[in-house]
Design a protein around this motif. Structure first.
Motif, PDB file in Angstrom:
ATOM      1  N   ASP A  39      18.117 -68.936 -71.045  1.00 31.80           N
ATOM      2  CA  ASP A  39      18.281 -68.186 -72.282  1.00 31.80           C
ATOM      3  C   ASP A  39      17.992 -66.704 -72.061  1.00 31.80           C
ATOM      4  O   ASP A  39      18.737 -65.833 -72.523  1.00 31.80           O
ATOM      5  CB  ASP A  39      17.339 -68.775 -73.339  1.00 31.80           C
ATOM      6  N   ARG A  49      20.177 -72.380 -80.740  1.00 28.24           N
ATOM      7  CA  ARG A  49      20.281 -72.416 -79.282  1.00 28.24           C
ATOM      8  C   ARG A  49      19.865 -73.804 -78.809  1.00 28.24           C
ATOM      9  O   ARG A  49      18.771 -74.264 -79.128  1.00 28.24           O
ATOM     10  CB  ARG A  49      19.385 -71.346 -78.653  1.00 28.24           C
ATOM     11  N   TYR A  86      19.990 -76.312 -75.233  1.00 27.14           N
ATOM     12  CA  TYR A  86      20.274 -76.411 -73.807  1.00 27.14           C
ATOM     13  C   TYR A  86      20.051 -77.849 -73.349  1.00 27.14           C
ATOM     14  O   TYR A  86      18.989 -78.427 -73.621  1.00 27.14           O
ATOM     15  CB  TYR A  86      19.384 -75.445 -73.017  1.00 27.14           C
ATOM     16  N   GLN A 104      25.005 -75.091 -72.348  1.00 27.17           N
ATOM     17  CA  GLN A 104      24.396 -74.480 -73.507  1.00 27.17           C
ATOM     18  C   GLN A 104      25.240 -74.798 -74.732  1.00 27.17           C
ATOM     19  O   GLN A 104      26.426 -75.069 -74.621  1.00 27.17           O
ATOM     20  CB  GLN A 104      24.281 -72.970 -73.321  1.00 27.17           C
TER      21      GLN A 104
END
Length: 370
Positions: free
Chosen positions: A267, A282, A284, A303
């Motif tokens: 990130d 966000r 991942y 991602q």
């Protein structure tokens, strides 16, 4: 969260980027329902699906079905992560799987905005692999990886394991490249990555919405769909109030701590490398497994800066944190069940139930345990 006067409340809009034909009906309706829930959480009005012919107020909040590029963000009036549940990237490739890996040595082509230093920076926190934008570069990448076993080919925008194939030799690779086509290969690229067995996936994420911030780690579950295939079946998340710093401070298994460290490093690398990137959501995926030689690998697989499979749990957790400011940690889960007579817990929030023309009957729900 105090209610705003009606003339100050944002208008929440679901935005699909005009690709509905390629999406299942259940995906479209799930996006709409989660957008309704986000509007309720924010104390905002919900304006339905985006209509380019309609005039919207400046105080708008979008729920896109995919990561947006900077051009679309400017056109839609989105200036920061406070304007959407998702993310914005300066170049389209940054929002796809190809950004995870560098190019093979001597590569002949890359898209506008490609940053060679990014691949070098993240090489130690992702699986062995390369991205390629020509047939020759794809062959060069695969040849390097074949030295240690089979190679997994990934199309850049595949979701939930779709768009992937194991290629063990040149013929198998050429068949996949033929199916992609030269034009799409040059425009979107392809990923060639070490193929791992018995892979386990952890998810790490951060969500900011209406003044609330939460971060989480969790595991994904598989289920059997109506066609007998193993597909995404839900996520179990441990959600903490605050950002990644707060998440790193709670007790957790060692493998989760490693996944968080790798996700944070990825990130930070994105933020440092690509000017114009911002995201309120966000996520991942960090995978671990062994290759054909028994070597164990763990690294960021991809991602997601858009609404996704875990978003029902994210929204449910944010609501629980809003409702009780004293709560620091909650556990939230999403579940997707295929077929009729799905057993749904009494305290679940169902955000989709219906019969999709292609996928069949599906039920999706969220549960939260404070």
């Amino acid at each position: 969260m105090n209610a705003l006067p009606s003339d100050e409340r944002p208008v929440v809009i679901a935005y699909s980027q005009g690709r509905k034909a390629a999406r299942g009906r259940h995906e479209i309706e799930t996006q709409l329902e989660l957008a309704r829930q986000i509007a309720a959480l924010m104390g905002a009005s919900f304006a339905g699906e985006f209509d380019p012919a309609r005039q919207y107020p400046a105080n708008r909040y979008l729920i896109p079905d995919d990561t947006l590029d900077s051009h679309d963000a400017r056109r839609l009036g989105l200036a920061s992560e406070r304007n959407l549940y998702g993310g914005v990237v300066p170049f389209p490739f940054v929002g796809t799987k190809v950004v995870v890996h560098g190019l093979p040595p001597g590569a002949h082509e890359a898209p506008e905005g490609w940053a060679s230093g990014f691949g070098e920076r993240v090489s130690g926190i992702v699986l062995p692999g390369f991205s390629a934008f020509t047939r020759g570069d794809a062959h060069a990448a695969a040849s390097l990886l074949w030295r240690d076993g089979a190679v997994r080919l990934k199309r850049p925008s595949g979701i939930g394991g779709t768009g992937q194939a194991v290629v063990a030799d040149r013929a198998a690779l050429d068949a996949q490249l033929d199916d992609i086509g030269e034009e799409a290969l040059r425009a979107e690229g392809v990923v060639l990555e070490r193929d791992l067995q018995d892979i386990e996936t952890l998810s790490v994420g951060r969500a900011c919405l209406g003044g609330l911030e939460a971060s989480y780690y969790g595991v994904q579950r598989l289920t059997t769909n109506n066609h007998g295939h193993q597909v995404y079946g839900g996520s179990d998340l441990v959600v903490v109030r605050g950002g990644f710093d707060a998440l790193s401070c709670i007790d957790m298994p060692a493998e989760a701590q490693t996944a968080i460290e790798q996700s944070r490093a990825f990130d930070e690398a994105v933020s440092d490398t690509f000017d114009g990137f911002f995201a309120s959501r966000r996520n991942y995926d960090v995978g671990s497994g062994t290759d054909a030689r028994g070597q164990t690998y763990r690294g960021v697989l991809e991602q997601s800066w858009r609404i996704g499979g875990a978003s029902g749990a994210e929204i449910g957790a944010l609501k629980a944190l809003r409702d009780d400011p004293a709560v620091r940690i909650v556990r939230a889960s999403t579940t997707e069940i295929y077929g009729a007579n799905a057993a749904v817990p009494a305290d679940a929030c169902v955000y989709y139930h219906g019969i999709d023309p292609h996928a069949g009957e599906i039920t999706k729900y969220c549960t939260v345990d404070g």
